[in-house]
Design a protein around this motif. Structure first.
Motif, mmCIF file in Angstrom:
data_model
loop_
_atom_site.group_PDB
_atom_site.id
_atom_site.type_symbol
_atom_site.label_atom_id
_atom_site.label_comp_id
_atom_site.label_asym_id
_atom_site.label_seq_id
_atom_site.Cartn_x
_atom_site.Cartn_y
_atom_site.Cartn_z
ATOM 1 N N VAL A 41 0.790 -1.226 0.000
ATOM 2 C CA VAL A 41 0.000 0.000 0.000
ATOM 3 C C VAL A 41 0.826 1.283 0.000
ATOM 4 C CG1 VAL A 41 -1.997 -1.093 1.082
ATOM 5 C CG2 VAL A 41 -0.234 -0.053 2.529
ATOM 6 N N ARG A 42 2.090 1.184 0.393
ATOM 7 C CA ARG A 42 2.885 2.406 0.443
ATOM 8 C C ARG A 42 4.361 2.054 0.410
ATOM 9 N NH1 ARG A 42 4.294 6.272 5.316
ATOM 10 N NH2 ARG A 42 5.054 8.078 4.190
ATOM 11 N N LEU A 43 5.174 2.988 -0.101
ATOM 12 C CA LEU A 43 6.611 2.778 -0.197
ATOM 13 C C LEU A 43 7.337 4.079 0.105
ATOM 14 C CD1 LEU A 43 9.058 0.963 -1.196
ATOM 15 C CD2 LEU A 43 8.648 1.999 -3.447
ATOM 16 N N TRP A 44 8.428 3.983 0.853
ATOM 17 C CA TRP A 44 9.338 5.108 1.083
ATOM 18 C C TRP A 44 10.725 4.636 0.694
ATOM 19 C CZ3 TRP A 44 13.679 5.510 4.196
ATOM 20 C CH2 TRP A 44 14.173 6.793 4.443
ATOM 21 N N VAL A 45 11.440 5.462 -0.052
ATOM 22 C CA VAL A 45 12.778 5.115 -0.535
ATOM 23 C C VAL A 45 13.734 6.248 -0.228
ATOM 24 C CG1 VAL A 45 14.178 4.633 -2.579
ATOM 25 C CG2 VAL A 45 11.876 3.685 -2.412
ATOM 26 N N GLN A 46 14.912 5.910 0.256
ATOM 27 C CA GLN A 46 15.976 6.904 0.425
ATOM 28 C C GLN A 46 17.156 6.509 -0.448
ATOM 29 O OE1 GLN A 46 17.173 8.766 4.313
ATOM 30 N NE2 GLN A 46 19.089 7.676 3.927
ATOM 31 N N VAL A 47 17.507 7.414 -1.365
ATOM 32 C CA VAL A 47 18.650 7.201 -2.260
ATOM 33 C C VAL A 47 19.836 7.969 -1.714
ATOM 34 C CG1 VAL A 47 19.506 7.466 -4.620
ATOM 35 C CG2 VAL A 47 17.077 6.984 -4.212
ATOM 36 N N PRO A 48 21.003 7.339 -1.548
ATOM 37 C CA PRO A 48 22.175 8.049 -1.024
ATOM 38 C C PRO A 48 22.538 9.236 -1.899
ATOM 39 C CG PRO A 48 22.566 5.681 -1.093
ATOM 40 C CD PRO A 48 21.291 5.932 -1.848
ATOM 41 N N PRO A 49 23.171 10.262 -1.321
ATOM 42 C CA PRO A 49 23.561 11.436 -2.116
ATOM 43 C C PRO A 49 24.586 11.067 -3.177
ATOM 44 C CG PRO A 49 24.537 11.515 0.079
ATOM 45 C CD PRO A 49 23.546 10.402 0.095
ATOM 46 N N ALA A 50 24.492 11.758 -4.330
ATOM 47 C CA ALA A 50 25.411 11.475 -5.433
ATOM 48 C C ALA A 50 26.799 12.058 -5.195
ATOM 49 C CB ALA A 50 24.829 12.022 -6.732
ATOM 50 N N GLY A 51 26.923 12.992 -4.250
ATOM 51 C CA GLY A 51 28.223 13.604 -3.959
ATOM 52 C C GLY A 51 28.329 13.978 -2.500
ATOM 53 N N ASP A 52 29.532 14.347 -2.073
ATOM 54 C CA ASP A 52 29.791 14.628 -0.664
ATOM 55 C C ASP A 52 28.981 15.801 -0.131
ATOM 56 O OD1 ASP A 52 31.601 12.560 -0.615
ATOM 57 O OD2 ASP A 52 33.354 13.851 -0.955
ATOM 58 N N HIS A 53 28.648 16.754 -0.983
ATOM 59 C CA HIS A 53 27.981 17.969 -0.514
ATOM 60 C C HIS A 53 26.490 17.975 -0.847
ATOM 61 C CE1 HIS A 53 31.922 19.528 0.462
ATOM 62 N NE2 HIS A 53 32.323 19.312 -0.779
ATOM 63 N N LEU A 54 25.969 16.826 -1.248
ATOM 64 C CA LEU A 54 24.557 16.724 -1.599
ATOM 65 C C LEU A 54 23.802 15.966 -0.519
ATOM 66 C CD1 LEU A 54 24.917 15.852 -5.393
ATOM 67 C CD2 LEU A 54 24.487 18.088 -4.353
ATOM 68 N N SER A 55 22.485 16.114 -0.521
ATOM 69 C CA SER A 55 21.629 15.446 0.458
ATOM 70 C C SER A 55 20.997 14.202 -0.159
ATOM 71 C CB SER A 55 20.525 16.397 0.931
ATOM 72 O OG SER A 55 21.072 17.551 1.546
ATOM 73 N N PRO A 56 20.586 13.248 0.683
ATOM 74 C CA PRO A 56 19.860 12.089 0.150
ATOM 75 C C PRO A 56 18.573 12.537 -0.526
ATOM 76 C CG PRO A 56 20.518 11.738 2.439
ATOM 77 C CD PRO A 56 20.749 13.189 2.143
ATOM 78 N N VAL A 57 18.080 11.709 -1.440
ATOM 79 C CA VAL A 57 16.810 11.959 -2.120
ATOM 80 C C VAL A 57 15.784 10.980 -1.560
ATOM 81 C CG1 VAL A 57 15.607 11.998 -4.335
ATOM 82 C CG2 VAL A 57 18.000 12.737 -4.185
ATOM 83 N N MET A 58 14.624 11.493 -1.167
ATOM 84 C CA MET A 58 13.572 10.653 -0.636
ATOM 85 C C MET A 58 12.391 10.596 -1.591
ATOM 86 S SD MET A 58 15.442 11.386 2.191
ATOM 87 C CE MET A 58 14.939 12.920 2.924
ATOM 88 N N PHE A 59 11.901 9.395 -1.834
ATOM 89 C CA PHE A 59 10.692 9.172 -2.614
ATOM 90 C C PHE A 59 9.628 8.583 -1.687
ATOM 91 C CE2 PHE A 59 14.234 8.625 -5.487
ATOM 92 C CZ PHE A 59 13.833 9.189 -6.687
ATOM 93 N N GLU A 60 8.381 8.960 -1.910
ATOM 94 C CA GLU A 60 7.280 8.316 -1.205
ATOM 95 C C GLU A 60 6.170 7.980 -2.190
ATOM 96 O OE1 GLU A 60 6.408 9.494 3.067
ATOM 97 O OE2 GLU A 60 7.167 11.374 2.249
ATOM 98 N N LEU A 61 5.548 6.833 -2.010
ATOM 99 C CA LEU A 61 4.534 6.317 -2.930
ATOM 100 C C LEU A 61 3.325 5.777 -2.197
ATOM 101 C CD1 LEU A 61 3.476 5.024 -5.621
ATOM 102 C CD2 LEU A 61 4.960 3.098 -5.103
ATOM 103 N N SER A 62 2.143 6.167 -2.638
ATOM 104 C CA SER A 62 0.896 5.612 -2.103
ATOM 105 C C SER A 62 0.147 4.930 -3.232
ATOM 106 C CB SER A 62 0.039 6.730 -1.499
ATOM 107 O OG SER A 62 -1.223 6.226 -1.128
ATOM 108 N N LEU A 63 -0.386 3.734 -2.964
ATOM 109 C CA LEU A 63 -1.134 2.964 -3.959
ATOM 110 C C LEU A 63 -2.494 2.600 -3.376
ATOM 111 C CD1 LEU A 63 1.783 0.571 -4.942
ATOM 112 C CD2 LEU A 63 0.914 2.449 -6.338
ATOM 113 N N THR A 64 -3.544 3.128 -3.963
ATOM 114 C CA THR A 64 -4.905 2.840 -3.491
ATOM 115 C C THR A 64 -5.767 2.442 -4.688
ATOM 116 O OG1 THR A 64 -5.529 5.183 -3.710
ATOM 117 C CG2 THR A 64 -4.708 4.468 -1.565
#
Length: 220
Positions: free
Chosen positions: A188-211
């Motif tokens: 029903v739902r997904l959360w994903v954290q992708v590591p930062p592509a570089g030292d000075h970047l932040s992680p990228v977060m995805f969230e998904l809802s399926l209904t």
């Protein structure tokens, strides 16, 4: 892969409220994810809502919301908000018979024909592969997701699997998967954290809802 195909591969938005109830016992995380993957393989249509927090180079999605179906040749309809240079653009989209149309016409000459829906729905498509690839699965508690009880499972997905779902990802990702607490188990739902592509970047977060799984979809 086209922009719309990318937008429809990993689709995300928040849908839970409050802190998780950690009082167990709970079913094993691997069991929950396996059951959710099995049931999701037979899903033919779904309402999705998605959002991205952060910047993943080559992946312009900010938000997306709509309905998708594998029936009648497959298709999807909804609204999207994507990064466009230093700004962003919102548009309605329809995917029908492998062709994409948008309003306003932001796609002309830039988005080719695509099997975007088939890339994330179906027994061998992206979201099923992502669930099958979850490792170190651990049930973390129970939460309310879109008005119903769901069990949250934390885990990881190896880089090779994540990359096969979204080409811009080249590292292991952290995931949380929500599975309906009552049977049959549903993804029903997904959360994903992708590591930062570089030292000075932040992680990228995805969230998904399926209904609205396996409910009729009107492509208009």
């Amino acid at each position: 892969m086209s922009r719309i195909a990318l937008l429809l591969v990993v689709l995300l938005t928040a849908g839970c409220t409050g802190s998780p109830d950690t009082r167990g016992p709970f079913p094993a995380g691997a069991e929950l994810v396996r059951d959710a993957a099995t049931s999701f393989a037979s899903v033919r249509s779904v309402h999705f809502a998605a959002g991205v927090n952060g910047v993943l180079p080559g992946f312009p999605l900010r938000q997306i919301d709509g309905d998708a179906t594998l029936d009648a040749g497959g298709g999807a309809t909804g609204t999207a908000d994507v990064q466009d240079g230093e700004g962003h653009v919102k548009f309605r989209f329809t995917v029908r018979d492998g062709e994409v149309s948008t309003d306003p016409d932001v796609a002309r000459g830039r988005i080719p024909e695509t099997d975007a829906v088939g890339r994330f729905l179906g027994p061998s498509a992206g979201l099923k592969r992502l669930l099958d690839g979850v490792t170190d699965a651990k049930t973390e508690g129970k939460e309310n997701v879109d008005g119903a009880a769901a069990l949250r499972v934390g885990g990881r997905v190896p880089a090779a699997v994540a990359h096969s779902v979204l080409a811009q990802v080249n590292a292991d990702i952290i995931v949380k998967v929500w599975v309906s607490a009552d049977g049959p188990r549903r993804f029903v739902r997904l959360w994903v954290q992708v590591p930062p592509a570089g030292d000075h970047l932040s992680p990228v977060m995805f969230e998904l809802s399926l209904t609205g799984q396996n409910e009729p979809v009107d492509l208009g």
